[in-house]
Design a protein around this motif. Structure first.
Motif, short mmCIF file in Angstrom:
data_model
loop_
_atom_site.label_atom_id
_atom_site.label_comp_id
_atom_site.label_asym_id
_atom_site.label_seq_id
_atom_site.Cartn_x
_atom_site.Cartn_y
_atom_site.Cartn_z
N TYR A 358 -5.72 -7.89 7.92
CA TYR A 358 -4.66 -7.36 7.07
C TYR A 358 -4.51 -8.30 5.88
CZ TYR A 358 0.16 -6.50 5.52
OH TYR A 358 1.28 -6.24 4.77
N LEU A 359 -4.68 -7.76 4.67
CA LEU A 359 -4.59 -8.56 3.46
C LEU A 359 -3.34 -8.18 2.68
CD1 LEU A 359 -7.99 -7.65 3.60
CD2 LEU A 359 -7.91 -9.75 2.27
N ARG A 360 -2.68 -9.18 2.13
CA ARG A 360 -1.44 -8.95 1.40
C ARG A 360 -1.36 -9.91 0.21
NH1 ARG A 360 1.46 -11.63 6.50
NH2 ARG A 360 1.26 -13.81 5.88
N GLY A 361 -0.50 -9.56 -0.75
CA GLY A 361 -0.24 -10.42 -1.88
C GLY A 361 0.96 -11.28 -1.57
N GLY A 362 0.76 -12.58 -1.43
CA GLY A 362 1.84 -13.46 -1.01
C GLY A 362 2.23 -13.16 0.42
N PRO A 363 3.45 -13.50 0.82
CA PRO A 363 3.86 -13.29 2.21
C PRO A 363 4.30 -11.86 2.53
CG PRO A 363 5.62 -14.33 0.98
CD PRO A 363 4.47 -14.23 0.04
N ALA A 364 4.40 -10.98 1.51
CA ALA A 364 5.05 -9.70 1.76
C ALA A 364 4.26 -8.46 1.36
CB ALA A 364 6.41 -9.66 1.03
N LEU A 365 3.62 -8.43 0.21
CA LEU A 365 3.10 -7.18 -0.37
C LEU A 365 1.86 -6.68 0.35
CD1 LEU A 365 3.42 -5.09 -2.64
CD2 LEU A 365 1.92 -6.54 -4.04
N PRO A 366 1.92 -5.55 1.05
CA PRO A 366 0.74 -5.00 1.73
C PRO A 366 -0.31 -4.55 0.72
CG PRO A 366 2.77 -4.03 2.61
CD PRO A 366 3.14 -4.75 1.36
N LEU A 367 -1.57 -4.91 0.96
CA LEU A 367 -2.66 -4.51 0.06
C LEU A 367 -3.71 -3.67 0.78
CD1 LEU A 367 -3.11 -7.85 -1.96
CD2 LEU A 367 -1.88 -5.78 -2.65
N LEU A 368 -4.39 -4.27 1.76
CA LEU A 368 -5.47 -3.56 2.45
C LEU A 368 -5.49 -3.93 3.93
CD1 LEU A 368 -8.65 -3.89 0.16
CD2 LEU A 368 -7.28 -1.83 0.52
N LEU A 369 -6.00 -3.02 4.73
CA LEU A 369 -6.41 -3.31 6.11
C LEU A 369 -7.87 -2.95 6.20
CD1 LEU A 369 -5.75 -4.09 9.05
CD2 LEU A 369 -5.28 -1.66 9.48
N ILE A 370 -8.71 -3.94 6.50
CA ILE A 370 -10.15 -3.72 6.64
C ILE A 370 -10.58 -4.01 8.07
CG2 ILE A 370 -10.61 -4.23 4.22
CD1 ILE A 370 -11.56 -7.01 5.04
N ASP A 371 -11.68 -3.39 8.49
CA ASP A 371 -12.17 -3.66 9.84
C ASP A 371 -13.04 -4.91 9.83
OD1 ASP A 371 -14.72 -2.96 8.95
OD2 ASP A 371 -14.72 -0.99 9.92
N ASN A 372 -13.62 -5.24 10.95
CA ASN A 372 -14.37 -6.49 11.08
C ASN A 372 -15.71 -6.47 10.35
OD1 ASN A 372 -12.55 -8.02 12.72
ND2 ASN A 372 -13.09 -6.73 14.47
N LYS A 373 -16.05 -5.32 9.74
CA LYS A 373 -17.27 -5.23 8.94
C LYS A 373 -16.96 -4.96 7.47
CE LYS A 373 -20.19 -3.76 12.81
NZ LYS A 373 -21.13 -2.73 13.32
N GLY A 374 -15.70 -5.03 7.09
CA GLY A 374 -15.32 -4.90 5.70
C GLY A 374 -14.94 -3.51 5.24
N ALA A 375 -15.03 -2.51 6.11
CA ALA A 375 -14.68 -1.14 5.73
C ALA A 375 -13.17 -1.00 5.63
CB ALA A 375 -15.24 -0.14 6.74
N VAL A 376 -12.71 -0.33 4.58
CA VAL A 376 -11.27 -0.15 4.36
C VAL A 376 -10.72 0.86 5.36
CG1 VAL A 376 -9.50 0.62 2.74
CG2 VAL A 376 -11.43 -0.75 1.92
N GLN A 377 -9.69 0.45 6.10
CA GLN A 377 -9.02 1.33 7.04
C GLN A 377 -7.74 1.93 6.45
OE1 GLN A 377 -10.56 1.86 10.28
NE2 GLN A 377 -12.07 0.93 8.90
N TYR A 378 -6.99 1.12 5.71
CA TYR A 378 -5.77 1.58 5.05
C TYR A 378 -5.66 0.88 3.71
CZ TYR A 378 -4.46 3.56 9.55
OH TYR A 378 -4.47 4.26 10.71
N ASP A 379 -5.36 1.67 2.69
CA ASP A 379 -5.20 1.15 1.33
C ASP A 379 -3.74 1.36 0.93
OD1 ASP A 379 -5.12 0.69 -1.38
OD2 ASP A 379 -7.08 1.54 -1.76
N PHE A 380 -2.95 0.30 0.98
CA PHE A 380 -1.53 0.41 0.67
C PHE A 380 -1.28 0.55 -0.83
CE2 PHE A 380 -1.90 -1.99 4.63
CZ PHE A 380 -1.10 -1.22 5.46
N VAL A 381 -2.20 0.06 -1.66
CA VAL A 381 -2.03 0.15 -3.11
C VAL A 381 -2.13 1.59 -3.58
CG1 VAL A 381 -2.93 -0.60 -5.33
CG2 VAL A 381 -2.92 -2.20 -3.40
N LYS A 382 -3.09 2.33 -3.03
CA LYS A 382 -3.29 3.72 -3.44
C LYS A 382 -2.45 4.70 -2.63
CE LYS A 382 -8.01 2.96 -5.11
NZ LYS A 382 -9.43 3.34 -4.97
N GLY A 383 -1.70 4.18 -1.67
CA GLY A 383 -0.80 5.05 -0.92
C GLY A 383 -1.31 5.52 0.42
#
Length: 406
Positions: A358-383
């Motif tokens: 789970y990647l975020r900007g700073g301690p709060a802003l959700p950005l991406l959830l990727i799997d263990n091979k780098g594939a995007v599972q959830y993109d919070f920026v694009k909704g």
């Protein structure tokens, strides 16, 4: 003309019936969300201050903490949403804290067992139970451990996974590992671990960045190697992760004071005897990385951010996933090419869950959830997610638009 009117009325009737049915199905989720918004007065506007991910019965859920300041003081509210359908899990919970207490507002602790706990404003400690999707506070039981009283608490950090550092009212600092049922003055933690780890039969794998001892970096830069450690310890036991410098093995002239570990690397003999250390291996590529940061790791992989040493120029920062079994990079991307993450820069943070990162900007802003091979599972920026309900509400809007277009 009357036929056209009847057809139009018929189409609108079907649309209204469909919308009514959809609203009836979604009302439990919508009413909870709308109620949470309407019950907040302007003086109680909430600000997102922290977020993380948790595996809730096998399904990822977004955990957010909001802050609001009231006349009575600061309140932190936990909110949990399913990423599968955007549904609210459990009920939002309020935790009153003293805003004057220094330190981070929220610090999450992800345990190897899969449990998630949180330190709130250095004063309160609560752990998430997946079944009722609620945080259960354990502050009082921790306070009871210190006869002179508890002043503050914080995670011990990467060196002591799963442990808290308690500061007593007497000024004494304590090591506290809840799952290992260990409490002692901080100064006794390493000797205690050295004594107990001799009898440990379980081991675990961890990653760290080892300083590249003796190798020169550009001014203002640091060089380090990504190292996989095999360490003693398991669930319910103390765990210790040392930071040990690496040296290039130059041959027999290093036998006095150094021990080779393979692939052209060596450790100091004194570091090999570090309590709990079984082995150390350098991850491929076996080159020093510039200004590297180990963002997160889980049982399957490690996620790192670094600048490569290049001959033709600066390639910028690289985001890379290293497999724990092969110790080889299995996914790598220039950070500048990942638009959702590029703007975060040095504020980019990540946490490992079983299914990925789970990647975020700073301690709060959700950005991406990727799997263990780098594939995007959830993109919070694009909704494609549930940040502030945006993804879920956007899906509802799309469904309604599709119905009206019929």
């Amino acid at each position: 003309m009357s036929l056209i009117i009847r057809i139009a009325r018929s189409n609108w009737a079907r649309v209204l019936v469909a919308c009514g049915a959809l609203l009836w199905l979604l009302w439990p989720t919508l009413s909870g969300w709308l109620g949470a918004v309407s019950n907040q007065s302007p003086a109680q506007t909430q600000t997102l201050v922290a977020s993380t991910m948790s595996d809730m019965s096998g399904q990822p859920a977004l955990v957010r903490v909001f802050q609001r300041d009231t006349q009575q003081g600061r309140v932190l509210q936990t909110v949990i949403d399913s990423l599968e359908n955007g549904a609210r899990l459990g009920n939002p919970q309020d935790f009153a804290v003293d805003a004057q207490e220094p330190g981070p507002v929220v610090e999450f602790m992800h345990y190897a067992s899969g449990h998630l706990c949180a330190v709130l404003q250095s004063q309160r400690f609560a752990c998430l139970d997946a079944q009722p999707a609620q945080f259960f506070e354990q502050t009082d039981s921790i306070k009871a451990l210190l006869p002179t009283g508890l002043r503050s608490m914080a995670p011990q950090g990467r060196q002591w996974p799963g442990a808290l550092r308690l500061q007593g009212q007497d000024g004494q600092s304590y090591y506290y590992n809840q799952q290992a049922a260990q409490l002692m003055p901080q100064s006794q933690a390493l000797p205690k671990f050295a004594q107990e780890s001799v009898h440990y039969t379980s081991s675990w794998q961890s990653f760290g960045l080892a300083p590249a001892a003796g190798e020169k970096a550009a001014p203002g830069a640091s060089l380090s190697y990504l190292v996989s450690y095999r360490l003693k310890g398991g669930l319910g036991q103390m765990q210790y992760q040392p930071q040990i410098p690496l040296y290039r093995w130059t041959g027999i002239d290093m036998l006095n004071g150094y021990q080779p570990i393979g692939n052209g690397f060596a450790l100091r003999t004194s570091d090999v005897a570090m309590p709990g250390l079984i082995s150390a291996s350098v991850a491929a590529p076996m080159l020093p990385r510039v200004n590297a940061r180990l963002l997160a790791s889980n049982a399957s992989a490690a996620l790192i951010l670094y600048t490569p040493q290049t001959i033709g120029g600066d390639e910028g920062q690289i985001l890379e996933i290293v497999d724990t079994a092969s110790l080889a990079a299995i996914w790598s991307q220039p950070l500048a090419r990942i638009t959702q993450l590029a703007a975060a820069g040095q504020d980019l943070q990540a946490e490992g869950i079983r299914s990925g990162f789970y990647l975020r900007g700073g301690p709060a802003l959700p950005l991406l959830l990727i799997d263990n091979k780098g594939a995007v599972q959830y993109d919070f920026v694009k909704g494609t997610g549930v940040e502030a309900g945006s993804g879920w509400l956007r899906q509802i809007g799309n469904w309604l638009s599709g119905l009206i277009d019929l």
